[in-house]
Design a protein around this motif. Structure first.
Motif, PDB file in Angstrom:
ATOM      1  N   ILE A   1      -5.679   5.657  -2.208  1.00 30.69           N
ATOM      2  CA  ILE A   1      -5.828   5.246  -3.607  1.00 30.69           C
ATOM      3  C   ILE A   1      -6.712   6.226  -4.367  1.00 30.69           C
ATOM      4  O   ILE A   1      -6.353   6.706  -5.455  1.00 30.69           O
ATOM      5  CB  ILE A   1      -6.416   3.823  -3.688  1.00 30.69           C
ATOM      6  CG1 ILE A   1      -5.437   2.797  -3.122  1.00 30.69           C
ATOM      7  CG2 ILE A   1      -6.788   3.471  -5.129  1.00 30.69           C
ATOM      8  CD1 ILE A   1      -6.031   1.412  -2.941  1.00 30.69           C
TER       9      ILE A   1
ATOM     10  N   TYR B   1       0.716   1.360  -0.961  1.00 30.47           N
ATOM     11  CA  TYR B   1       0.714   0.959   0.453  1.00 30.47           C
ATOM     12  C   TYR B   1       2.136   0.517   0.778  1.00 30.47           C
ATOM     13  O   TYR B   1       2.757  -0.223   0.002  1.00 30.47           O
ATOM     14  CB  TYR B   1      -0.274  -0.188   0.624  1.00 30.47           C
ATOM     15  CG  TYR B   1      -0.283  -0.889   1.964  1.00 30.47           C
ATOM     16  CD1 TYR B   1      -0.934  -0.344   3.067  1.00 30.47           C
ATOM     17  CD2 TYR B   1       0.302  -2.151   2.111  1.00 30.47           C
ATOM     18  CE1 TYR B   1      -0.977  -1.013   4.281  1.00 30.47           C
ATOM     19  CE2 TYR B   1       0.258  -2.837   3.324  1.00 30.47           C
ATOM     20  CZ  TYR B   1      -0.387  -2.267   4.403  1.00 30.47           C
ATOM     21  OH  TYR B   1      -0.433  -2.946   5.594  1.00 30.47           O
TER      22      TYR B   1
ATOM     23  N   ASN C   1       2.176  -3.321  -1.928  1.00 28.54           N
ATOM     24  CA  ASN C   1       0.799  -3.497  -2.383  1.00 28.54           C
ATOM     25  C   ASN C   1       0.369  -4.964  -2.365  1.00 28.54           C
ATOM     26  O   ASN C   1      -0.822  -5.260  -2.264  1.00 28.54           O
ATOM     27  CB  ASN C   1       0.628  -2.929  -3.794  1.00 28.54           C
ATOM     28  CG  ASN C   1       0.563  -1.410  -3.797  1.00 28.54           C
ATOM     29  OD1 ASN C   1       0.204  -0.794  -2.794  1.00 28.54           O
ATOM     30  ND2 ASN C   1       0.929  -0.802  -4.904  1.00 28.54           N
TER      31      ASN C   1
ATOM     32  N   LEU D   1      -1.937  -6.024   0.484  1.00 29.42           N
ATOM     33  CA  LEU D   1      -3.295  -5.499   0.612  1.00 29.42           C
ATOM     34  C   LEU D   1      -4.329  -6.604   0.408  1.00 29.42           C
ATOM     35  O   LEU D   1      -4.208  -7.430  -0.495  1.00 29.42           O
ATOM     36  CB  LEU D   1      -3.551  -4.393  -0.408  1.00 29.42           C
ATOM     37  CG  LEU D   1      -2.883  -3.046  -0.159  1.00 29.42           C
ATOM     38  CD1 LEU D   1      -3.156  -2.099  -1.327  1.00 29.42           C
ATOM     39  CD2 LEU D   1      -3.372  -2.430   1.153  1.00 29.42           C
TER      40      LEU D   1
ATOM     41  N   SER E   1      -8.142  -2.783  -1.775  1.00 32.11           N
ATOM     42  CA  SER E   1      -7.577  -2.325  -3.043  1.00 32.11           C
ATOM     43  C   SER E   1      -8.711  -1.916  -3.972  1.00 32.11           C
ATOM     44  O   SER E   1      -9.873  -1.864  -3.579  1.00 32.11           O
ATOM     45  CB  SER E   1      -6.736  -3.429  -3.691  1.00 32.11           C
ATOM     46  OG  SER E   1      -7.571  -4.456  -4.164  1.00 32.11           O
ATOM     47  N   ASP E   2      -8.392  -1.654  -5.216  1.00 38.30           N
ATOM     48  CA  ASP E   2      -9.394  -1.232  -6.178  1.00 38.30           C
ATOM     49  C   ASP E   2      -9.976  -2.396  -6.962  1.00 38.30           C
ATOM     50  O   ASP E   2     -10.833  -2.198  -7.802  1.00 38.30           O
ATOM     51  CB  ASP E   2      -8.771  -0.235  -7.160  1.00 38.30           C
ATOM     52  CG  ASP E   2      -9.416   1.137  -7.060  1.00 38.30           C
ATOM     53  OD1 ASP E   2      -9.098   1.980  -7.887  1.00 38.30           O
ATOM     54  OD2 ASP E   2     -10.245   1.353  -6.163  1.00 38.30           O
TER      55      ASP E   2
END
Length: 323
Positions: free
Chosen positions: A208, A286, A294, A297, A302-303
């Motif tokens: 990421i 991902y 994603n 996740l 993650s962010d």
């Protein structure tokens, strides 16, 4: 271009055939390429179409066996072996210097190698072995090869090089990366599966953040390859941990209650991450079963979480700079 629908049963050969045009002329570096592993299978199918495949590993004898097997399968394959021990920062730096001296561009870097589960062990650099091999070594290798990847981006009109981190569904376990134990490994707090989950979380965060900082000049992806009975599952030190969570039965054989993949099926998502042109629209994604996943996740992978587990925080502290 018509691209077939991929699934959990898609093989690496099928993916490579579908993307033969995208692989043609590319130079690819793959770590962890011993026989009976998904890294070997990844290298084998890509070598049928690529300009150059660099197979990396810490054991020269095993590298030779992999090279011979791939050449037997594809006599015209252009292979190069690279000695690389990802648990040693000195070895990573030496290997990176060698690769940077190659005259060829580098289009794809695949971080496939992983340490076996097992008892607590420190590397020569004072790092916990799994985190060192699965993440810190690949992290450093990426940083040192970034200029070569960026040169590829500048040199190939419209082409964006890719970095692939073979992560795991285990990124969803635990609570993220513990910076205290990363910097100061503690055998009292160590569990083999916990260290593995932390390293695989770090792989996802690396993909990421690298994508963000590269600003369109490098695309990175992380993947879950599936549960595959490879050589790493057969190591003596690994079996007790796998038996403890029920993946391996008392007889040392795979528990059929889990959905296992074959090695060709397990390598398929790596090949898709490296070459599927549709992923240009989702950099940093991902993947699982050859497609973006994603949704699978964990928040700490993650962010969308606050420091100390936010990926921007993680990689500021770990000093990855692209310039």
């Amino acid at each position: 271009m018509s691209i077939p629908t991929f699934s959990a049963s898609t093989t690496a050969d099928e993916v490579a055939t579908a993307f033969a045009t995208e692989i043609n002329g590319r130079n690819v570096l793959i770590t962890g390429t011993s026989l009976n592993g998904i890294g070997f299978e990844t290298a084998r199918v890509i070598a049928k179409h690529a300009n150059l495949v660099i197979i990396a590993g810490h054991n020269a004898e095993r590298l030779k066996l992999s090279e011979e097997a791939i050449k037997k399968d594809s006599p015209s394959a252009n292979l190069r072996t690279l000695i690389l021990d990802l648990s040693s920062l000195a070895s990573v730096r030496k290997a990176a210097t060698e690769v940077n001296a190659y005259p060829e561009l580098l289009h794809v870097l695949v971080h496939n190698a992983a340490a076996a589960l097992g008892p607590f062990r420190l590397t020569e650099d004072g790092l916990e072995n799994q985190m060192a091999t699965d993440h810190v070594g690949p992290f450093l290798l990426t940083k040192l090869l970034a200029p070569k990847l960026l040169a590829t981006s500048r040199g190939a009109a419209g082409y964006v090089p890719r970095v692939i981190f073979v992560s795991s569904i285990s990124q969803a376990n635990g609570s993220g990366v513990d910076f205290n134990t990363l910097a100061h490994p503690d055998p009292e707090k160590y569990t083999s599966l916990g260290a593995y989950s932390q390293a695989k979380t770090a792989n996802v965060l690396a993909a990421i953040e690298l994508t963000k900082r590269a600003k369109g000049r490098i695309n990175a992806y992380s993947i879950h390859p599936g549960i595959i009975y490879t050589n790493i599952y057969m190591k003596k030190e690994t079996i007790p941990d796998l038996q403890a969570v029920g993946i391996i039965g008392p007889d040392g054989k795979p528990n059929t209650q889990f959905q296992w993949k074959t090695i060709p099926e397990g390598a398929a998502t790596t090949v898709a991450a490296a070459f599927d042109p549709r992923l240009d629209g989702t950099p940093g994604a991902y993947l699982s079963d050859c497609v973006e996943a994603n949704k699978d996740l964990a928040p700490h992978s993650s962010d969308a979480v606050s420091p100390p587990f936010h990926s921007s925080s993680f990689y500021t502290r770990n000093d990855i700079l692209l310039c």
